[in-house]
Design an enzyme around this catalytic site. Structure first.
Site, PDB file in Angstrom:
ATOM      1  N   LYS A 137     -20.039 -43.467  15.638  1.00 38.09           N
ATOM      2  CA  LYS A 137     -18.598 -43.245  15.537  1.00 38.09           C
ATOM      3  C   LYS A 137     -17.894 -44.004  16.650  1.00 38.09           C
ATOM      4  O   LYS A 137     -18.315 -43.993  17.800  1.00 38.09           O
ATOM      5  CB  LYS A 137     -18.282 -41.750  15.698  1.00 38.09           C
ATOM      6  CG  LYS A 137     -18.652 -40.924  14.467  1.00 38.09           C
ATOM      7  CD  LYS A 137     -17.552 -40.984  13.438  1.00 38.09           C
ATOM      8  CE  LYS A 137     -17.775 -39.955  12.341  1.00 38.09           C
ATOM      9  NZ  LYS A 137     -16.736 -39.999  11.335  1.00 38.09           N
ATOM     10  N   THR A 138     -16.808 -44.684  16.302  1.00 34.71           N
ATOM     11  CA  THR A 138     -15.980 -45.345  17.304  1.00 34.71           C
ATOM     12  C   THR A 138     -14.566 -44.809  17.152  1.00 34.71           C
ATOM     13  O   THR A 138     -14.287 -43.993  16.266  1.00 34.71           O
ATOM     14  CB  THR A 138     -15.976 -46.866  17.086  1.00 34.71           C
ATOM     15  OG1 THR A 138     -15.310 -47.152  15.839  1.00 34.71           O
ATOM     16  CG2 THR A 138     -17.391 -47.421  17.037  1.00 34.71           C
ATOM     17  N   ASP A 194     -31.455 -32.312  10.542  1.00 35.64           N
ATOM     18  CA  ASP A 194     -30.561 -31.260  10.049  1.00 35.64           C
ATOM     19  C   ASP A 194     -30.939 -30.831   8.627  1.00 35.64           C
ATOM     20  O   ASP A 194     -30.440 -29.829   8.123  1.00 35.64           O
ATOM     21  CB  ASP A 194     -29.097 -31.725  10.090  1.00 35.64           C
ATOM     22  CG  ASP A 194     -28.845 -32.949   9.236  1.00 35.64           C
ATOM     23  OD1 ASP A 194     -29.803 -33.705   8.968  1.00 35.64           O
ATOM     24  OD2 ASP A 194     -27.682 -33.165   8.835  1.00 35.64           O
ATOM     25  N   LYS A 217     -22.258 -29.350   8.767  1.00 38.30           N
ATOM     26  CA  LYS A 217     -20.845 -29.495   8.416  1.00 38.30           C
ATOM     27  C   LYS A 217     -20.098 -28.211   8.788  1.00 38.30           C
ATOM     28  O   LYS A 217     -20.639 -27.115   8.760  1.00 38.30           O
ATOM     29  CB  LYS A 217     -20.656 -29.744   6.909  1.00 38.30           C
ATOM     30  CG  LYS A 217     -21.515 -30.867   6.345  1.00 38.30           C
ATOM     31  CD  LYS A 217     -21.083 -32.219   6.860  1.00 38.30           C
ATOM     32  CE  LYS A 217     -21.789 -33.351   6.155  1.00 38.30           C
ATOM     33  NZ  LYS A 217     -23.232 -33.269   6.151  1.00 38.30           N
ATOM     34  N   THR A 250     -21.303 -40.269  -1.217  1.00 36.49           N
ATOM     35  CA  THR A 250     -19.925 -39.828  -0.993  1.00 36.49           C
ATOM     36  C   THR A 250     -18.993 -40.978  -0.631  1.00 36.49           C
ATOM     37  O   THR A 250     -17.788 -40.795  -0.529  1.00 36.49           O
ATOM     38  CB  THR A 250     -19.884 -38.758   0.120  1.00 36.49           C
ATOM     39  OG1 THR A 250     -20.686 -39.203   1.207  1.00 36.49           O
ATOM     40  CG2 THR A 250     -20.447 -37.441  -0.381  1.00 36.49           C
ATOM     41  N   ARG A 284     -17.001 -30.317   1.475  1.00 36.06           N
ATOM     42  CA  ARG A 284     -16.601 -31.673   1.136  1.00 36.06           C
ATOM     43  C   ARG A 284     -15.666 -31.707  -0.060  1.00 36.06           C
ATOM     44  O   ARG A 284     -15.642 -30.794  -0.871  1.00 36.06           O
ATOM     45  CB  ARG A 284     -17.839 -32.491   0.748  1.00 36.06           C
ATOM     46  CG  ARG A 284     -18.731 -32.876   1.893  1.00 36.06           C
ATOM     47  CD  ARG A 284     -19.915 -33.624   1.329  1.00 36.06           C
ATOM     48  NE  ARG A 284     -20.801 -34.057   2.389  1.00 36.06           N
ATOM     49  CZ  ARG A 284     -22.034 -34.480   2.169  1.00 36.06           C
ATOM     50  NH1 ARG A 284     -22.516 -34.511   0.956  1.00 36.06           N
ATOM     51  NH2 ARG A 284     -22.778 -34.870   3.160  1.00 36.06           N
ATOM     52  N   GLN A 341     -31.617 -29.134  -3.839  1.00 35.55           N
ATOM     53  CA  GLN A 341     -32.441 -30.117  -3.140  1.00 35.55           C
ATOM     54  C   GLN A 341     -33.914 -29.772  -3.298  1.00 35.55           C
ATOM     55  O   GLN A 341     -34.763 -30.660  -3.453  1.00 35.55           O
ATOM     56  CB  GLN A 341     -32.055 -30.194  -1.659  1.00 35.55           C
ATOM     57  CG  GLN A 341     -32.782 -31.315  -0.918  1.00 35.55           C
ATOM     58  CD  GLN A 341     -32.226 -31.560   0.476  1.00 35.55           C
ATOM     59  OE1 GLN A 341     -31.041 -31.379   0.722  1.00 35.55           O
ATOM     60  NE2 GLN A 341     -33.091 -31.982   1.398  1.00 35.55           N
ATOM     61  N   HIS A 377     -23.237 -46.059   6.232  1.00 36.60           N
ATOM     62  CA  HIS A 377     -22.842 -46.465   7.583  1.00 36.60           C
ATOM     63  C   HIS A 377     -24.059 -46.373   8.490  1.00 36.60           C
ATOM     64  O   HIS A 377     -25.149 -45.962   8.044  1.00 36.60           O
ATOM     65  CB  HIS A 377     -21.658 -45.630   8.098  1.00 36.60           C
ATOM     66  CG  HIS A 377     -21.877 -44.148   8.049  1.00 36.60           C
ATOM     67  ND1 HIS A 377     -22.714 -43.498   8.927  1.00 36.60           N
ATOM     68  CD2 HIS A 377     -21.363 -43.194   7.227  1.00 36.60           C
ATOM     69  CE1 HIS A 377     -22.709 -42.193   8.665  1.00 36.60           C
ATOM     70  NE2 HIS A 377     -21.911 -41.986   7.631  1.00 36.60           N
ATOM     71  N   LYS A 417     -21.710 -38.394  19.290  1.00 37.73           N
ATOM     72  CA  LYS A 417     -22.256 -38.760  17.987  1.00 37.73           C
ATOM     73  C   LYS A 417     -22.449 -40.271  17.891  1.00 37.73           C
ATOM     74  O   LYS A 417     -21.569 -41.043  18.222  1.00 37.73           O
ATOM     75  CB  LYS A 417     -21.318 -38.273  16.887  1.00 37.73           C
ATOM     76  CG  LYS A 417     -21.928 -38.328  15.493  1.00 37.73           C
ATOM     77  CD  LYS A 417     -21.061 -37.583  14.502  1.00 37.73           C
ATOM     78  CE  LYS A 417     -21.701 -37.600  13.126  1.00 37.73           C
ATOM     79  NZ  LYS A 417     -20.928 -36.837  12.140  1.00 37.73           N
ATOM     80  N   HIS A 436     -26.716 -43.655   8.612  1.00 38.36           N
ATOM     81  CA  HIS A 436     -27.776 -43.551   7.606  1.00 38.36           C
ATOM     82  C   HIS A 436     -28.985 -44.411   7.957  1.00 38.36           C
ATOM     83  O   HIS A 436     -30.037 -44.301   7.309  1.00 38.36           O
ATOM     84  CB  HIS A 436     -27.266 -44.031   6.235  1.00 38.36           C
ATOM     85  CG  HIS A 436     -26.174 -43.179   5.658  1.00 38.36           C
ATOM     86  ND1 HIS A 436     -24.852 -43.573   5.633  1.00 38.36           N
ATOM     87  CD2 HIS A 436     -26.211 -41.964   5.062  1.00 38.36           C
ATOM     88  CE1 HIS A 436     -24.126 -42.628   5.062  1.00 38.36           C
ATOM     89  NE2 HIS A 436     -24.912 -41.650   4.711  1.00 38.36           N
TER      90      HIS A 436
END
Length: 456
Positions: free
Chosen positions: A263-264, A223, A82, A40, A86, A202, A45, A260, A48
């Site tokens: 994330k910043t 998840d 989610k 995506t 998306r 999947q 990041h 999380k 992953h």
């Protein structure tokens, strides 16, 4: 004796759920396992990284890793974890993203000499775990990358309904936690049919890879457990009860405060240096808490247990030295970027907290320079305001000092620097020759107070 992959994950805190029989299979034979990621974005990041490190450890334990780029499933979106659907991506964007991801993952896994993207075309219906072509028997098997768009693009809806849909009941799909959360949660738009079918897609990936690549194990984040077990169930119902496949998940990584991971305030920490500079990347790991550093050094590095145990003990003796954070930041930065990138990141870090020169500033690329001085007070001036004496510029035009008297006093005491060079004459003209990267001036008063002036 093959190194125990499950035990490796267990001591590192990277094991969440595992199907019975998985550990025994991995000890008995060389296993081909896959992990999926949706393309995506054109970069992974650090969210992953746990999955990628699972594949890295798998390969180092003598098994064959396959990373599946979800070109088909990326066009749909996965409801797991989610709250909303998306945006859908076109084929050109997905292919571009896939190639970028391949280049990043190649830093973690051995894809062999050429390492082209694997294509299903020409695959035989293999149901074994043969070593990849080119690998020496007994050597570490090469990794592969596949794209599920390659086997889904010509699969008609009617074929899918007949060959896949008939094996899994709606009741089974509805019972999945990821579906229930979307149906019963706070999502405004509920769950679309497109997303509802994701677990079947999947699941079919697992079936296809079992038939064509001999894949017996799927890896993923916790998840994904519902989607992964749908895959093992689809294989059982399609090929018979005697066919065994397995699933194993890593926990979803959080920070010690429960927030999380990765994330910043400025967003994700990306592996692509154009999205997140190596300096900012290095600083992220350097600034994690002691508790997080102790967990992360096990998850995000390949250091062995005795080395990590020794580092943890050394850190506890003197937490102020931040031994764990420094080694964590060093290992991950080198692995994702390079030794040169690490050296640059350390040098950039020392600019704020140590002695540096104008040459050191000029060596930084613009984005790293801005990252280093992110959060300092900033001023903007126009080019025609250059040429003035420093005392005018830094009190009237860009008021670093509240008064000329205060600036004079600090200059006389040696407490003022321009571009990391001591300012000895408050009346010396500040000109275009002083600009860093053609547009910045860096004023400093005292040891820690920086001011960035952008000249436009």
């Amino acid at each position: 004796m093959r190194k125990n992959f499950v035990e490796e994950l267990r001591w590192r805190g990277m094991l969440a759920q595992i199907m019975p029989g998985t550990e025994e299979l991995l000890q008995k034979e060389m296993v081909t396992a896959y992990l999926g990621t949706d393309p995506t974005a054109d970069s992974l990041h650090i969210g992953h990284l746990c999955g990628i490190m699972m594949l890295r450890h798998l390969q180092r334990c003598g098994h064959k890793p396959i990373i599946l780029v979800g070109g088909a499933t990326g066009m749909i979106g996965d409801p797991s974890g989610k709250s909303q659907e998306r945006n859908l991506l076109n084929d050109e964007t997905l292919r571009h993203n896939q190639e970028c991801i391949k280049a990043q993952v190649a830093k973690f896994l051995d894809f062999g000499p050429q390492a082209p993207l694997s294509s299903p075309e020409g695959d035989t219906n293999v149901q074994s775990n043969e070593a990849p072509s080119g690998a020496v028997e007994g050597a570490t098997p090469y990794a592969e990358m596949v794209n599920n768009y390659d086997w889904m693009k010509n699969f008609t809806f009617l074929d899918f309904a007949r060959e896949v849909g008939k094996h899994i009941t709606v009741n089974y799909m509805m019972a999945k936690e990821s579906v229930q959360q979307r149906l019963n949660g706070t999502a405004r738009d509920g769950l679309s049919f497109t997303e509802f079918t994701y677990q079947l897609l999947q699941g079919y990936d697992f079936l296809y890879l079992y038939q064509h690549k001999g894949v017996k194990l799927q890896l993923g984040g916790n998840d994904q457990w519902g989607n992964m077990t749908t895959g093992t169930e689809l294989i059982r119902r399609t090929l018979g009860n005697d066919v065994e496949t397995f699933a194993l998940t890593c926990p979803l990584i959080t920070k010690s405060d429960g927030k999380k991971f990765g994330k910043t305030e400025s967003g994700n920490i990306w592996l692509d240096p154009k999205r997140t500079t190596p300096y900012r990347f290095y600083q992220f790991w350097l600034n994690v808490s002691d508790d997080d550093a102790e967990r992360y050094i096990k998850i995000f590095t390949s250091l062995d247990k005795p080395t990590i145990d020794a580092l943890i003990e050394e850190h506890k003796q003197d937490p102020g030295r931040r031994v764990l954070q420094k080694r964590l930041a060093e290992e991950v930065t080198v692995m994702v970027h390079s030794r040169e990138a690490l050296d640059m990141a350390i040098e950039a870090s020392n600019i704020l907290f140590g002695k540096a020169t104008k040459e050191a500033l000029e060596k930084l690329d613009e984005q790293t320079f801005l990252d280093v001085f992110d959060g300092v007070e900033k001023f903007e001036i126009s080019k025609d305001q250059l040429g003035q004496p420093a005392i005018e510029l830094f009190t009237t035009v860009a008021p670093v000092f509240p008064s000329k008297g205060e600036m004079r006093k600090m200059v006389q005491g040696g407490g003022v620097s321009l571009n990391k060079e001591k300012l000895t004459d408050q009346n010396r003209a500040v000109t275009a020759d002083d600009l860093i990267d053609g547009k910045y001036l860096l004023a400093q008063k005292g040891k820690k107070n920086y001011y960035l002036i952008t000249v436009k």
